[in-house]
Design an enzyme around this catalytic site. Structure first.
Site, PDB file in Angstrom:
ATOM      1  N   LYS A   1     -26.789 -27.653 -18.843  1.00  0.00           N
ATOM      2  CA  LYS A   1     -27.300 -28.474 -19.944  1.00  0.00           C
ATOM      3  C   LYS A   1     -26.779 -29.926 -19.838  1.00  0.00           C
ATOM      4  O   LYS A   1     -26.006 -30.242 -18.943  1.00  0.00           O
ATOM      5  CB  LYS A   1     -26.901 -27.839 -21.274  1.00  0.00           C
TER       6      LYS A   1
HETATM    7  C1  LIG Z   1     -30.124 -22.602 -22.398  1.00  0.00           C
HETATM    8  C2  LIG Z   1     -31.004 -22.293 -23.534  1.00  0.00           C
HETATM    9  C3  LIG Z   1     -30.669 -21.317 -24.491  1.00  0.00           C
HETATM   10  C4  LIG Z   1     -29.481 -20.415 -24.359  1.00  0.00           C
HETATM   11  O1  LIG Z   1     -28.289 -21.087 -24.312  1.00  0.00           O
HETATM   12  P1  LIG Z   1     -26.929 -20.258 -24.037  1.00  0.00           P
HETATM   13  O2  LIG Z   1     -25.859 -21.238 -24.407  1.00  0.00           O
HETATM   14  O3  LIG Z   1     -26.942 -19.916 -22.577  1.00  0.00           O
HETATM   15  O4  LIG Z   1     -26.940 -19.075 -24.899  1.00  0.00           O
HETATM   16  C5  LIG Z   1     -31.507 -21.149 -25.581  1.00  0.00           C
HETATM   17  N1  LIG Z   1     -32.636 -21.864 -25.711  1.00  0.00           N
HETATM   18  C6  LIG Z   1     -33.012 -22.778 -24.800  1.00  0.00           C
HETATM   19  C7  LIG Z   1     -34.270 -23.556 -25.026  1.00  0.00           C
HETATM   20  C8  LIG Z   1     -32.214 -23.013 -23.675  1.00  0.00           C
HETATM   21  O5  LIG Z   1     -32.607 -23.916 -22.755  1.00  0.00           O
END
Ligand SMILES: *Cc1c(COP(=O)(O)O)cnc(C)c1O
Length: 378
Positions: free
Chosen positions: A177
Protein backbone atom coordinates in the site's frame (compact mmCIF):
# COMPACT_ATOMS: atom_id res chain seq x y z
CA UNK A 1 12.18 -7.30 -11.82
CA UNK A 2 10.42 -3.94 -11.67
CA UNK A 3 7.57 -4.57 -9.24
CA UNK A 4 4.05 -3.15 -9.48
CA UNK A 5 4.52 -1.80 -5.97
CA UNK A 6 7.44 -1.81 -3.57
CA UNK A 7 7.67 -0.52 -0.02
CA UNK A 8 10.32 2.06 0.85
CA UNK A 9 12.07 0.98 4.03
CA UNK A 10 15.41 2.07 5.42
CA UNK A 11 17.59 3.09 8.32
CA UNK A 12 14.87 5.12 10.11
CA UNK A 13 12.54 2.09 10.18
CA UNK A 14 15.36 -0.15 11.47
CA UNK A 15 16.23 2.39 14.17
CA UNK A 16 12.58 2.68 15.19
CA UNK A 17 12.30 -1.10 15.47
CA UNK A 18 15.48 -1.32 17.60
CA UNK A 19 14.07 1.26 19.97
CA UNK A 20 10.93 -0.79 20.49
CA UNK A 21 12.98 -3.88 21.32
CA UNK A 22 15.18 -1.89 23.71
CA UNK A 23 12.08 -0.47 25.40
CA UNK A 24 10.79 -3.93 26.37
CA UNK A 25 7.14 -2.95 25.66
CA UNK A 26 5.99 -4.76 22.54
CA UNK A 27 2.33 -4.13 21.92
CA UNK A 28 -0.42 -1.53 22.30
CA UNK A 29 1.76 1.02 24.09
CA UNK A 30 2.88 4.60 23.54
CA UNK A 31 3.82 4.14 19.91
CA UNK A 32 0.44 2.73 18.91
CA UNK A 33 -1.19 5.70 20.63
CA UNK A 34 1.21 8.17 18.96
CA UNK A 35 0.54 6.56 15.59
CA UNK A 36 -3.22 6.82 16.11
CA UNK A 37 -2.90 10.51 16.94
CA UNK A 38 -0.62 11.30 14.00
CA UNK A 39 -2.76 9.37 11.51
CA UNK A 40 -5.91 11.11 12.76
CA UNK A 41 -4.31 14.57 12.48
CA UNK A 42 -3.26 13.89 8.87
CA UNK A 43 -6.92 13.21 8.00
CA UNK A 44 -8.36 16.08 9.98
CA UNK A 45 -10.00 13.63 12.40
CA UNK A 46 -10.26 13.84 16.18
CA UNK A 47 -8.87 10.36 16.73
CA UNK A 48 -8.42 6.98 15.12
CA UNK A 49 -8.10 3.31 16.09
CA UNK A 50 -5.05 1.34 14.91
CA UNK A 51 -5.78 -2.30 14.11
CA UNK A 52 -4.11 -5.39 12.67
CA UNK A 53 -5.36 -4.99 9.08
CA UNK A 54 -7.85 -3.21 6.85
CA UNK A 55 -9.91 -6.39 6.85
CA UNK A 56 -10.13 -6.19 10.65
CA UNK A 57 -11.01 -2.50 10.33
CA UNK A 58 -13.91 -3.25 7.97
CA UNK A 59 -15.15 -6.05 10.23
CA UNK A 60 -15.00 -3.82 13.32
CA UNK A 61 -16.86 -0.99 11.57
CA UNK A 62 -19.74 -3.20 10.38
CA UNK A 63 -19.87 -4.90 13.80
CA UNK A 64 -19.98 -1.58 15.64
CA UNK A 65 -22.73 -0.28 13.32
CA UNK A 66 -24.80 -3.27 14.39
CA UNK A 67 -25.04 -4.72 10.89
CA UNK A 68 -25.87 -8.42 10.97
CA UNK A 69 -28.01 -11.28 9.69
CA UNK A 70 -30.86 -10.16 7.44
CA UNK A 71 -29.09 -6.93 6.51
CA UNK A 72 -27.73 -6.14 3.06
CA UNK A 73 -24.62 -4.10 2.31
CA UNK A 74 -23.89 -2.65 -1.15
CA UNK A 75 -20.33 -3.41 -2.26
CA UNK A 76 -18.40 -3.11 -5.51
CA UNK A 77 -17.14 -6.29 -7.14
CA UNK A 78 -14.13 -4.43 -8.55
CA UNK A 79 -12.26 -4.65 -5.26
CA UNK A 80 -10.16 -6.93 -3.13
CA UNK A 81 -12.16 -9.83 -1.70
CA UNK A 82 -11.79 -8.48 1.86
CA UNK A 83 -14.40 -5.77 1.18
CA UNK A 84 -17.13 -8.37 0.67
CA UNK A 85 -15.72 -10.86 3.18
CA UNK A 86 -16.17 -8.33 5.99
CA UNK A 87 -19.91 -8.26 5.22
CA UNK A 88 -20.07 -12.05 5.49
CA UNK A 89 -18.15 -11.95 8.81
CA UNK A 90 -21.06 -10.11 10.47
CA UNK A 91 -23.61 -12.46 8.92
CA UNK A 92 -24.97 -9.86 6.50
CA UNK A 93 -25.35 -10.20 2.73
CA UNK A 94 -23.04 -8.37 0.30
CA UNK A 95 -24.95 -7.05 -2.71
CA UNK A 96 -22.61 -6.44 -5.63
CA UNK A 97 -23.02 -3.24 -7.60
CA UNK A 98 -21.59 -2.48 -11.05
CA UNK A 99 -19.16 0.33 -11.82
CA UNK A 100 -20.12 3.62 -13.45
CA UNK A 101 -18.08 3.13 -16.64
CA UNK A 102 -14.67 1.97 -17.82
CA UNK A 103 -13.53 5.58 -17.47
CA UNK A 104 -14.91 5.90 -13.92
CA UNK A 105 -14.58 2.39 -12.47
CA UNK A 106 -16.18 3.37 -9.14
CA UNK A 107 -19.52 2.11 -7.85
CA UNK A 108 -22.40 3.47 -9.94
CA UNK A 109 -25.00 5.39 -7.93
CA UNK A 110 -27.73 4.49 -10.42
CA UNK A 111 -26.88 0.78 -10.09
CA UNK A 112 -26.68 1.10 -6.30
CA UNK A 113 -30.14 2.64 -6.33
CA UNK A 114 -31.48 -0.27 -8.36
CA UNK A 115 -30.05 -2.79 -5.87
CA UNK A 116 -31.45 -1.13 -2.74
CA UNK A 117 -34.13 -3.01 -0.80
CA UNK A 118 -35.80 -2.53 2.57
CA UNK A 119 -32.96 -4.64 4.02
CA UNK A 120 -30.12 -2.42 2.74
CA UNK A 121 -28.27 -0.93 5.71
CA UNK A 122 -24.96 0.35 4.36
CA UNK A 123 -22.78 0.94 1.34
CA UNK A 124 -19.04 0.29 1.26
CA UNK A 125 -17.29 2.70 -1.12
CA UNK A 126 -13.86 1.73 -2.43
CA UNK A 127 -11.70 4.60 -3.63
CA UNK A 128 -10.43 2.42 -6.48
CA UNK A 129 -6.76 3.04 -7.40
CA UNK A 130 -6.82 5.96 -4.94
CA UNK A 131 -9.44 8.02 -6.83
CA UNK A 132 -12.12 9.33 -4.51
CA UNK A 133 -15.80 8.61 -4.90
CA UNK A 134 -18.05 11.67 -5.06
CA UNK A 135 -18.78 12.49 -1.41
CA UNK A 136 -21.75 14.82 -1.94
CA UNK A 137 -23.61 12.49 -4.29
CA UNK A 138 -23.13 9.48 -2.02
CA UNK A 139 -24.10 11.44 1.08
CA UNK A 140 -27.32 12.54 -0.62
CA UNK A 141 -27.98 8.94 -1.69
CA UNK A 142 -27.28 7.54 1.79
CA UNK A 143 -29.25 10.24 3.63
CA UNK A 144 -32.33 9.69 1.48
CA UNK A 145 -32.32 5.98 2.36
CA UNK A 146 -30.97 6.06 5.91
CA UNK A 147 -27.86 4.09 4.94
CA UNK A 148 -24.43 4.13 6.58
CA UNK A 149 -21.49 5.00 4.35
CA UNK A 150 -18.35 2.96 5.05
CA UNK A 151 -15.18 3.77 3.14
CA UNK A 152 -12.75 1.05 2.21
CA UNK A 153 -9.89 3.53 2.00
CA UNK A 154 -7.12 0.95 1.51
CA UNK A 155 -6.05 2.81 -1.65
CA UNK A 156 -6.41 6.35 -0.40
CA UNK A 157 -4.44 7.17 2.77
CA UNK A 158 -3.26 10.73 3.25
CA UNK A 159 -6.21 12.62 1.73
CA UNK A 160 -8.06 14.91 4.13
CA UNK A 161 -11.49 14.07 2.64
CA UNK A 162 -11.08 10.38 3.40
CA UNK A 163 -12.80 9.41 6.62
CA UNK A 164 -15.32 12.25 6.19
CA UNK A 165 -17.74 10.54 3.82
CA UNK A 166 -19.92 8.88 6.42
CA UNK A 167 -19.75 6.59 9.43
CA UNK A 168 -16.16 5.37 9.17
CA UNK A 169 -13.20 4.59 6.94
CA UNK A 170 -10.89 1.56 6.95
CA UNK A 171 -7.23 1.89 5.96
CA UNK A 172 -4.59 -0.73 5.10
CA UNK A 173 -0.88 -0.66 5.82
CA UNK A 174 -0.15 -3.94 4.05
CA UNK A 175 3.25 -4.17 2.32
CA UNK A 176 2.05 -3.04 -1.10
CA UNK A 177 0.00 0.00 0.00
CA UNK A 178 1.00 3.69 -0.13
CA UNK A 179 2.51 3.38 3.35
CA UNK A 180 3.17 0.18 5.25
CA UNK A 181 3.52 -1.34 8.69
CA UNK A 182 4.00 -4.81 7.08
CA UNK A 183 0.52 -5.85 8.24
CA UNK A 184 -1.73 -3.22 9.78
CA UNK A 185 -4.73 -1.00 9.45
CA UNK A 186 -6.69 1.83 11.00
CA UNK A 187 -10.26 3.05 11.46
CA UNK A 188 -11.33 6.67 11.32
CA UNK A 189 -14.83 7.00 12.77
CA UNK A 190 -16.27 10.45 13.31
CA UNK A 191 -18.81 9.59 15.99
CA UNK A 192 -16.96 9.18 19.34
CA UNK A 193 -19.43 6.50 20.54
CA UNK A 194 -18.92 4.44 17.41
CA UNK A 195 -15.15 4.90 17.79
CA UNK A 196 -15.30 3.74 21.42
CA UNK A 197 -17.19 0.59 20.43
CA UNK A 198 -14.64 -0.12 17.71
CA UNK A 199 -11.75 0.46 20.15
CA UNK A 200 -13.26 -1.87 22.71
CA UNK A 201 -14.10 -4.60 20.17
CA UNK A 202 -10.52 -4.44 18.88
CA UNK A 203 -9.25 -5.77 22.22
CA UNK A 204 -11.55 -8.65 23.24
CA UNK A 205 -14.31 -6.29 24.36
CA UNK A 206 -12.29 -5.41 27.46
CA UNK A 207 -13.01 -2.11 29.16
CA UNK A 208 -9.30 -1.20 29.54
CA UNK A 209 -6.06 -2.14 27.76
CA UNK A 210 -2.86 -3.52 29.31
CA UNK A 211 -1.05 -0.20 28.99
CA UNK A 212 -3.92 1.70 30.60
CA UNK A 213 -3.87 -0.70 33.56
CA UNK A 214 -0.12 -0.12 33.99
CA UNK A 215 -0.83 3.57 34.49
CA UNK A 216 -3.89 3.16 36.65
CA UNK A 217 -4.35 2.17 40.29
CA UNK A 218 -6.85 -0.50 39.52
CA UNK A 219 -5.82 -3.77 37.83
CA UNK A 220 -9.49 -4.54 37.19
CA UNK A 221 -11.19 -4.79 33.87
CA UNK A 222 -14.53 -6.00 32.66
CA UNK A 223 -15.71 -7.52 29.38
CA UNK A 224 -18.98 -5.99 28.25
CA UNK A 225 -19.18 -7.23 24.65
CA UNK A 226 -17.93 -10.07 22.47
CA UNK A 227 -14.77 -8.59 20.97
CA UNK A 228 -11.85 -9.71 18.85
CA UNK A 229 -8.09 -9.56 18.93
CA UNK A 230 -7.40 -7.00 16.20
CA UNK A 231 -4.65 -5.11 18.02
CA UNK A 232 -1.65 -3.38 16.47
CA UNK A 233 1.78 -3.92 18.05
CA UNK A 234 4.52 -1.43 18.88
CA UNK A 235 6.88 -2.59 16.12
CA UNK A 236 4.26 -1.91 13.49
CA UNK A 237 3.31 1.42 15.00
CA UNK A 238 7.00 2.43 15.15
CA UNK A 239 7.40 1.69 11.42
CA UNK A 240 4.09 3.42 10.75
CA UNK A 241 5.21 6.61 12.50
CA UNK A 242 8.27 6.79 10.23
CA UNK A 243 6.27 5.96 7.08
CA UNK A 244 3.61 8.54 7.93
CA UNK A 245 6.23 11.30 7.84
CA UNK A 246 6.85 10.45 4.18
CA UNK A 247 3.31 9.70 3.04
CA UNK A 248 2.44 13.14 1.62
CA UNK A 249 5.71 13.37 -0.30
CA UNK A 250 5.32 9.81 -1.61
CA UNK A 251 1.75 10.50 -2.74
CA UNK A 252 2.98 13.62 -4.56
CA UNK A 253 5.68 11.61 -6.36
CA UNK A 254 3.03 9.04 -7.31
CA UNK A 255 0.94 11.86 -8.79
CA UNK A 256 3.88 13.10 -10.87
CA UNK A 257 4.61 9.57 -12.14
CA UNK A 258 0.95 9.19 -13.16
CA UNK A 259 1.03 12.50 -15.07
CA UNK A 260 4.16 11.32 -16.86
CA UNK A 261 2.66 7.90 -17.65
CA UNK A 262 -0.46 9.52 -19.09
CA UNK A 263 1.61 11.77 -21.35
CA UNK A 264 3.92 8.97 -22.51
CA UNK A 265 1.03 6.59 -23.08
CA UNK A 266 -0.87 9.11 -25.24
CA UNK A 267 2.18 9.38 -27.51
CA UNK A 268 3.49 5.81 -27.59
CA UNK A 269 0.45 3.62 -26.80
CA UNK A 270 -2.53 5.52 -28.24
CA UNK A 271 -4.63 2.31 -28.31
CA UNK A 272 -4.42 2.06 -24.51
CA UNK A 273 -7.02 3.92 -22.46
CA UNK A 274 -6.40 5.12 -18.94
CA UNK A 275 -9.34 5.39 -16.52
CA UNK A 276 -10.13 8.65 -14.72
CA UNK A 277 -9.54 10.90 -17.73
CA UNK A 278 -11.16 13.80 -15.83
CA UNK A 279 -9.20 15.32 -12.93
CA UNK A 280 -10.21 13.75 -9.60
CA UNK A 281 -8.68 13.76 -6.12
CA UNK A 282 -6.47 10.71 -5.71
CA UNK A 283 -3.76 9.09 -3.62
CA UNK A 284 -2.56 7.38 -6.84
CA UNK A 285 -2.29 3.94 -5.28
CA UNK A 286 -2.05 1.95 -8.51
CA UNK A 287 -1.80 2.63 -12.26
CA UNK A 288 -4.61 0.79 -14.03
CA UNK A 289 -4.70 0.83 -17.83
CA UNK A 290 -7.17 -0.74 -20.29
CA UNK A 291 -5.67 -2.73 -23.16
CA UNK A 292 -7.16 -2.54 -26.65
CA UNK A 293 -9.60 -5.36 -27.42
CA UNK A 294 -7.43 -6.74 -30.24
CA UNK A 295 -4.66 -8.04 -27.92
CA UNK A 296 -4.63 -11.08 -25.66
CA UNK A 297 -3.80 -9.76 -22.19
CA UNK A 298 -1.79 -12.79 -21.14
CA UNK A 299 0.53 -12.29 -24.12
CA UNK A 300 1.18 -8.69 -23.08
CA UNK A 301 1.80 -9.80 -19.48
CA UNK A 302 4.30 -12.42 -20.71
CA UNK A 303 6.13 -9.97 -22.98
CA UNK A 304 6.47 -7.41 -20.21
CA UNK A 305 7.61 -10.08 -17.75
CA UNK A 306 10.32 -11.10 -20.25
CA UNK A 307 11.46 -7.45 -20.14
CA UNK A 308 11.64 -7.58 -16.33
CA UNK A 309 8.38 -5.69 -15.73
CA UNK A 310 5.78 -7.12 -13.37
CA UNK A 311 2.11 -6.39 -14.01
CA UNK A 312 -1.01 -7.40 -12.09
CA UNK A 313 -4.79 -7.28 -12.48
CA UNK A 314 -7.11 -5.11 -10.37
CA UNK A 315 -9.30 -6.92 -9.85
CA UNK A 316 -10.53 -10.36 -10.74
CA UNK A 317 -14.14 -9.44 -9.80
CA UNK A 318 -15.22 -10.72 -6.40
CA UNK A 319 -18.59 -12.02 -7.64
CA UNK A 320 -16.69 -14.34 -10.03
CA UNK A 321 -14.61 -15.98 -7.29
CA UNK A 322 -15.70 -19.59 -6.65
CA UNK A 323 -16.80 -18.82 -3.07
CA UNK A 324 -19.03 -15.97 -4.21
CA UNK A 325 -20.31 -17.76 -7.34
CA UNK A 326 -21.46 -20.56 -5.07
CA UNK A 327 -23.02 -18.20 -2.52
CA UNK A 328 -24.65 -15.81 -5.02
CA UNK A 329 -25.06 -17.64 -8.36
CA UNK A 330 -26.19 -15.68 -11.36
CA UNK A 331 -24.67 -12.32 -10.39
CA UNK A 332 -23.84 -10.45 -13.60
CA UNK A 333 -22.09 -7.08 -13.67
CA UNK A 334 -21.33 -6.36 -17.34
CA UNK A 335 -19.28 -3.18 -16.92
CA UNK A 336 -17.20 -4.62 -14.08
CA UNK A 337 -16.59 -7.82 -16.04
CA UNK A 338 -15.54 -5.98 -19.20
CA UNK A 339 -13.22 -3.68 -17.24
CA UNK A 340 -11.63 -6.57 -15.35
CA UNK A 341 -11.03 -8.49 -18.58
CA UNK A 342 -9.06 -5.67 -20.18
CA UNK A 343 -7.38 -4.12 -17.15
CA UNK A 344 -3.65 -4.28 -16.55
CA UNK A 345 -1.85 -2.64 -13.63
CA UNK A 346 1.62 -1.34 -14.44
CA UNK A 347 4.27 -0.46 -11.84
CA UNK A 348 3.59 2.65 -9.76
CA UNK A 349 5.54 3.61 -6.65
CA UNK A 350 7.65 6.56 -5.51
CA UNK A 351 10.93 5.02 -6.70
CA UNK A 352 9.88 5.07 -10.35
CA UNK A 353 12.02 7.66 -12.11
CA UNK A 354 11.31 9.24 -15.53
CA UNK A 355 13.67 6.85 -17.39
CA UNK A 356 11.96 3.87 -15.71
CA UNK A 357 8.49 5.14 -16.67
CA UNK A 358 9.74 5.69 -20.24
CA UNK A 359 11.12 2.14 -20.33
CA UNK A 360 7.81 0.70 -19.10
CA UNK A 361 5.82 2.55 -21.77
CA UNK A 362 8.34 1.60 -24.49
CA UNK A 363 8.13 -2.05 -23.46
CA UNK A 364 4.33 -1.86 -23.45
CA UNK A 365 4.29 -0.26 -26.91
CA UNK A 366 6.55 -3.03 -28.24
CA UNK A 367 4.44 -5.72 -26.56
CA UNK A 368 1.21 -4.31 -28.04
CA UNK A 369 2.82 -4.24 -31.49
CA UNK A 370 4.05 -7.81 -31.39
CA UNK A 371 0.85 -9.11 -29.78
CA UNK A 372 -1.25 -7.35 -32.43
CA UNK A 373 0.89 -8.89 -35.20
CA UNK A 374 0.67 -12.33 -33.58
CA UNK A 375 -3.11 -11.89 -33.43
CA UNK A 376 -3.28 -10.90 -37.12
CA UNK A 377 -1.05 -13.82 -38.16
CA UNK A 378 -3.27 -16.20 -36.25
C1 LIG B 1 -5.44 -4.31 0.55
C2 LIG B 1 -6.90 -4.11 0.55
C3 LIG B 1 -7.71 -4.61 1.59
C4 LIG B 1 -7.20 -5.49 2.68
O1 LIG B 1 -6.22 -4.91 3.44
P1 LIG B 1 -5.48 -5.79 4.57
O2 LIG B 1 -4.77 -4.75 5.39
O3 LIG B 1 -4.54 -6.70 3.84
O4 LIG B 1 -6.50 -6.51 5.33
C5 LIG B 1 -9.07 -4.30 1.56
N1 LIG B 1 -9.60 -3.59 0.56
C6 LIG B 1 -8.87 -3.13 -0.47
C7 LIG B 1 -9.53 -2.32 -1.53
C8 LIG B 1 -7.49 -3.39 -0.51
O5 LIG B 1 -6.76 -2.95 -1.55
Amino acid sequence: MLLVSAPILGIPEKAALSKVIDSGWLTMGERVRAFEEAFAVMHGADDCVAVSSCTAALHLILHALGIGPGDEVLVPALTFVATANAVLYVGATPVFVDIESSDVPLMSIAEAEARCTSRTKAVILVHFAGYLANAEQWQRFARARGLHIVEDAAHAPGLKEVGQFGAAAAFSFYGNKNMTTAEGGAVIARDPDLRDRIRQARGHGMTTGTHQRLNSRSPQYDVTMLGFNYRMDEMRAAIGLVQLQNLQEWNEIRRIVVVLYRRLMATHCPAVTIPFSEPRRSAYHIMPILLPRYVVRQDVIDELRAQGIQTTIHYPPVHQMTLYRELFPGTHLPRTEDFAQRELTIPLHPQITSPVAEAVVAALAAALDSCAQAGTAA
